[in-house]
Scaffold this motif. Sequence first.
Motif, PDB file in Angstrom:
ATOM      1  N   GLY B 116       6.116  10.711  -3.652  1.00 50.49           N
ATOM      2  CA  GLY B 116       5.314   9.669  -4.274  1.00 50.49           C
ATOM      3  C   GLY B 116       3.832   9.847  -4.026  1.00 50.49           C
ATOM      4  O   GLY B 116       3.410  10.238  -2.940  1.00 50.49           O
ATOM      5  N   VAL B 117       3.050   9.602  -5.068  1.00 49.48           N
ATOM      6  CA  VAL B 117       1.590   9.618  -4.949  1.00 49.48           C
ATOM      7  C   VAL B 117       1.094   8.219  -5.294  1.00 49.48           C
ATOM      8  O   VAL B 117       1.374   7.702  -6.377  1.00 49.48           O
ATOM      9  CB  VAL B 117       0.951  10.658  -5.892  1.00 49.48           C
ATOM     10  CG1 VAL B 117      -0.561  10.506  -5.906  1.00 49.48           C
ATOM     11  CG2 VAL B 117       1.320  12.071  -5.459  1.00 49.48           C
ATOM     12  N   LEU B 118       0.383   7.609  -4.358  1.00 52.04           N
ATOM     13  CA  LEU B 118      -0.072   6.231  -4.510  1.00 52.04           C
ATOM     14  C   LEU B 118      -1.600   6.200  -4.545  1.00 52.04           C
ATOM     15  O   LEU B 118      -2.250   6.557  -3.565  1.00 52.04           O
ATOM     16  CB  LEU B 118       0.450   5.392  -3.328  1.00 52.04           C
ATOM     17  CG  LEU B 118      -0.003   3.937  -3.253  1.00 52.04           C
ATOM     18  CD1 LEU B 118       0.495   3.162  -4.456  1.00 52.04           C
ATOM     19  CD2 LEU B 118       0.499   3.291  -1.960  1.00 52.04           C
ATOM     20  N   ASN B 119      -2.161   5.777  -5.690  1.00 51.98           N
ATOM     21  CA  ASN B 119      -3.615   5.602  -5.815  1.00 51.98           C
ATOM     22  C   ASN B 119      -3.941   4.134  -5.596  1.00 51.98           C
ATOM     23  O   ASN B 119      -3.499   3.268  -6.357  1.00 51.98           O
ATOM     24  CB  ASN B 119      -4.098   6.000  -7.223  1.00 51.98           C
ATOM     25  CG  ASN B 119      -3.847   7.461  -7.568  1.00 51.98           C
ATOM     26  OD1 ASN B 119      -3.705   7.818  -8.724  1.00 51.98           O
ATOM     27  ND2 ASN B 119      -3.774   8.315  -6.571  1.00 51.98           N
ATOM     28  N   ARG B 153       1.897  -2.849   0.974  1.00 54.26           N
ATOM     29  CA  ARG B 153       2.123  -3.145   2.392  1.00 54.26           C
ATOM     30  C   ARG B 153       3.532  -2.755   2.820  1.00 54.26           C
ATOM     31  O   ARG B 153       3.750  -2.256   3.927  1.00 54.26           O
ATOM     32  CB  ARG B 153       1.863  -4.633   2.655  1.00 54.26           C
ATOM     33  CG  ARG B 153       1.660  -4.970   4.129  1.00 54.26           C
ATOM     34  CD  ARG B 153       1.318  -6.436   4.348  1.00 54.26           C
ATOM     35  NE  ARG B 153      -0.113  -6.711   4.290  1.00 54.26           N
ATOM     36  CZ  ARG B 153      -0.722  -7.400   3.348  1.00 54.26           C
ATOM     37  NH1 ARG B 153      -0.021  -7.923   2.349  1.00 54.26           N
ATOM     38  NH2 ARG B 153      -2.017  -7.604   3.376  1.00 54.26           N
ATOM     39  N   SER B 154       4.481  -2.944   1.925  1.00 48.18           N
ATOM     40  CA  SER B 154       5.861  -2.603   2.287  1.00 48.18           C
ATOM     41  C   SER B 154       6.035  -1.089   2.440  1.00 48.18           C
ATOM     42  O   SER B 154       6.931  -0.625   3.133  1.00 48.18           O
ATOM     43  CB  SER B 154       6.832  -3.145   1.231  1.00 48.18           C
ATOM     44  OG  SER B 154       6.679  -2.423   0.024  1.00 48.18           O
ATOM     45  N   MET B 155       5.175  -0.315   1.783  1.00 48.18           N
ATOM     46  CA  MET B 155       5.271   1.145   1.893  1.00 48.18           C
ATOM     47  C   MET B 155       4.410   1.688   3.021  1.00 48.18           C
ATOM     48  O   MET B 155       4.768   2.672   3.656  1.00 48.18           O
ATOM     49  CB  MET B 155       4.803   1.794   0.580  1.00 48.18           C
ATOM     50  CG  MET B 155       5.693   1.519  -0.607  1.00 48.18           C
ATOM     51  SD  MET B 155       4.971   2.217  -2.112  1.00 48.18           S
ATOM     52  CE  MET B 155       5.284   3.947  -1.843  1.00 48.18           C
ATOM     53  N   ALA B 156       3.237   1.085   3.211  1.00 52.28           N
ATOM     54  CA  ALA B 156       2.265   1.641   4.165  1.00 52.28           C
ATOM     55  C   ALA B 156       1.553   0.496   4.884  1.00 52.28           C
ATOM     56  O   ALA B 156       0.392   0.208   4.609  1.00 52.28           O
ATOM     57  CB  ALA B 156       1.264   2.532   3.427  1.00 52.28           C
ATOM     58  N   PRO B 157       2.265  -0.143   5.840  1.00 50.10           N
ATOM     59  CA  PRO B 157       1.699  -1.336   6.484  1.00 50.10           C
ATOM     60  C   PRO B 157       0.484  -1.055   7.368  1.00 50.10           C
ATOM     61  O   PRO B 157      -0.222  -1.989   7.745  1.00 50.10           O
ATOM     62  CB  PRO B 157       2.863  -1.848   7.342  1.00 50.10           C
ATOM     63  CG  PRO B 157       3.764  -0.670   7.527  1.00 50.10           C
ATOM     64  CD  PRO B 157       3.620   0.157   6.300  1.00 50.10           C
ATOM     65  N   ILE B 269       3.260   8.868   7.774  1.00 52.17           N
ATOM     66  CA  ILE B 269       2.935   8.519   6.395  1.00 52.17           C
ATOM     67  C   ILE B 269       3.875   9.293   5.482  1.00 52.17           C
ATOM     68  O   ILE B 269       3.969  10.508   5.559  1.00 52.17           O
ATOM     69  CB  ILE B 269       1.435   8.785   6.101  1.00 52.17           C
ATOM     70  CG1 ILE B 269       1.109   8.493   4.650  1.00 52.17           C
ATOM     71  CG2 ILE B 269       1.017  10.196   6.479  1.00 52.17           C
ATOM     72  CD1 ILE B 269      -0.398   8.499   4.379  1.00 52.17           C
ATOM     73  N   ASP B 270       4.614   8.551   4.674  1.00 58.58           N
ATOM     74  CA  ASP B 270       5.655   9.165   3.854  1.00 58.58           C
ATOM     75  C   ASP B 270       5.125   9.696   2.532  1.00 58.58           C
ATOM     76  O   ASP B 270       5.690  10.616   1.962  1.00 58.58           O
ATOM     77  CB  ASP B 270       6.749   8.137   3.543  1.00 58.58           C
ATOM     78  CG  ASP B 270       7.414   7.615   4.803  1.00 58.58           C
ATOM     79  OD1 ASP B 270       7.461   8.373   5.780  1.00 58.58           O
ATOM     80  OD2 ASP B 270       7.858   6.460   4.797  1.00 58.58           O
ATOM     81  N   GLN B 271       4.056   9.049   2.013  1.00 59.93           N
ATOM     82  CA  GLN B 271       3.601   9.371   0.669  1.00 59.93           C
ATOM     83  C   GLN B 271       2.305  10.171   0.718  1.00 59.93           C
ATOM     84  O   GLN B 271       1.766  10.441   1.780  1.00 59.93           O
ATOM     85  CB  GLN B 271       3.330   8.088  -0.132  1.00 59.93           C
ATOM     86  CG  GLN B 271       4.459   7.082  -0.175  1.00 59.93           C
ATOM     87  CD  GLN B 271       4.548   6.240   1.085  1.00 59.93           C
ATOM     88  OE1 GLN B 271       3.686   6.269   1.942  1.00 59.93           O
ATOM     89  NE2 GLN B 271       5.645   5.505   1.192  1.00 59.93           N
TER      90      GLN B 271
END
Lengths: 91, 416
Positions: B116-119, B153-157, B269-271
């Motif tokens: 996953g890539v999160l901008n 927040r649920s992905m990267a608190p 960090i997963d993403q």
Amino acid sequence: MRIRCPYCGERSNDEFTVLGDADALMARPSGDDAAAFYDYAYLRTNPAGQHRELWYHSAGCRRWLVVTRDTRTHIIADVALASTRGDGEAA
Amino acid sequence: MKYSIFAVLREGLRGGKGWTPAWREPEPKAHYDAVIVGGGGHGLATAYYLAKEHGLTNVAVVEKGYIGSGNVGRNTTIIRSNYLLPDNTHFYEWSMKLWEGLEQDFNYNAMVSQRGVLNLYHSDAQRDAYVRRGNAMRLAGVDAELLDADGVRSMAPFLDFNNARFPIQGGLLQRRGGTVRHDAVAWGFARGADSRGVDILQNTEVTGIRVETGRAVGVETTRGFIRAGKIGLACAGNSSRVAAMAGLRLPIESHVLQAFVSEGIKPAIDQVITFGAGHFYISQSDKGGLVYGGDIDGYNSYAQRGNLYIIEDVHEAGMALWPAIGRLRMLRHWGGVMDMSMDGSPIIDKTPIDGLYLNCGWCYGGFKATPASGWCFAHTIARDAPHELNAGFRLDRFASGRLIDEKGAGAQPNLH
């Protein structure tokens, strides 16, 4: 990398904004010659070696400079004001 | 030999004595149907797809150093297809689809990880821009999800949601994006090309391009003249220098981009996450190091190293996004030479010289494009015409006004 500004002395390069190839950008074509303008706006020699380039001392004296720099080593050979009056003084 | 679980078991029992080199080290032939200049990811992918898709196997890849010694081994390994403009969206989505099948296709473990890539977005205006981009992506069949702050927040608190200047309001997520083991991409394409008959000529520098009556007929190299039916240039940061050998001047400036790796830590960090209020992107490698980067330095450079102010700038952005990384030490950093085009988009096209083809202008987005770049360039070379996926990446678009300016930054390479 530090640039010796003719006005301000040797300063860190993050005080400056770089525009690029001085010889290409200072030879702005006049008139409506589309081919010449394409050349001016888009084409660059992009040499590996000595490169004359325009730097603006945005966080200093706000003068445009022509910096001659080696793109392989970042060593600066010369810094001059981009514009001078006929008597050699800065315009 | 084909790599498989059975090969691993067999060689494990035989003490690994049966493994053979992944590619040959052949002597140059006097003539090839096609010569690709540049043994990086794009050049090797081009040779691979020339052999696989177009049956062109009398092909050489000429590389001045060792393969993978340039940008394919010096990047932050991110793959994604979250572009707004149609030429980019379709091209990068084709690249993503090729990534998804690549390891089976070339029988090599490239560790493609669709994490996953999160901008992130930090203002209402930026959210609107991301909504527009996400909609454009979905219209083109690309996956895109808009997250609000709780979704992020649920992905990267651990991110700094309440940053005083740049609070995180949400993000645009492409779940199919991720990372790939970059060196393995070069090795996999090299092995796949080699096994189909392509000669990979390492430590062979091109010193000239011979043009006779308007047609490119071969390359001068440090190992002698090689005659070629067609010549494809895939020289990344050195594109201007190689094209100049054929008398071409390109809309390209070479710039230095720095990247960084921290000391190794446990999985954090997963993403892949990008900061929306500055230029900063971060992910974590399988060895545990945080891999991150930001802007180019901004001045012309072939030095493969940059300056301290960008190091400071990148880390300031990182601290604004994720303050805890201030406790880590930076382990190493490096610079690569980027072929920055005037509109920030690549060029895959024929040139005004017959038999000479050009692949350049990848700015600092070339890694994710590797499979599609090779695939489209192979098509362009084999058919002597661009595929519709790269039809917009024309060399003459700067003269005709058909620019592909993804960010609307104008003809200024150090703004892309």
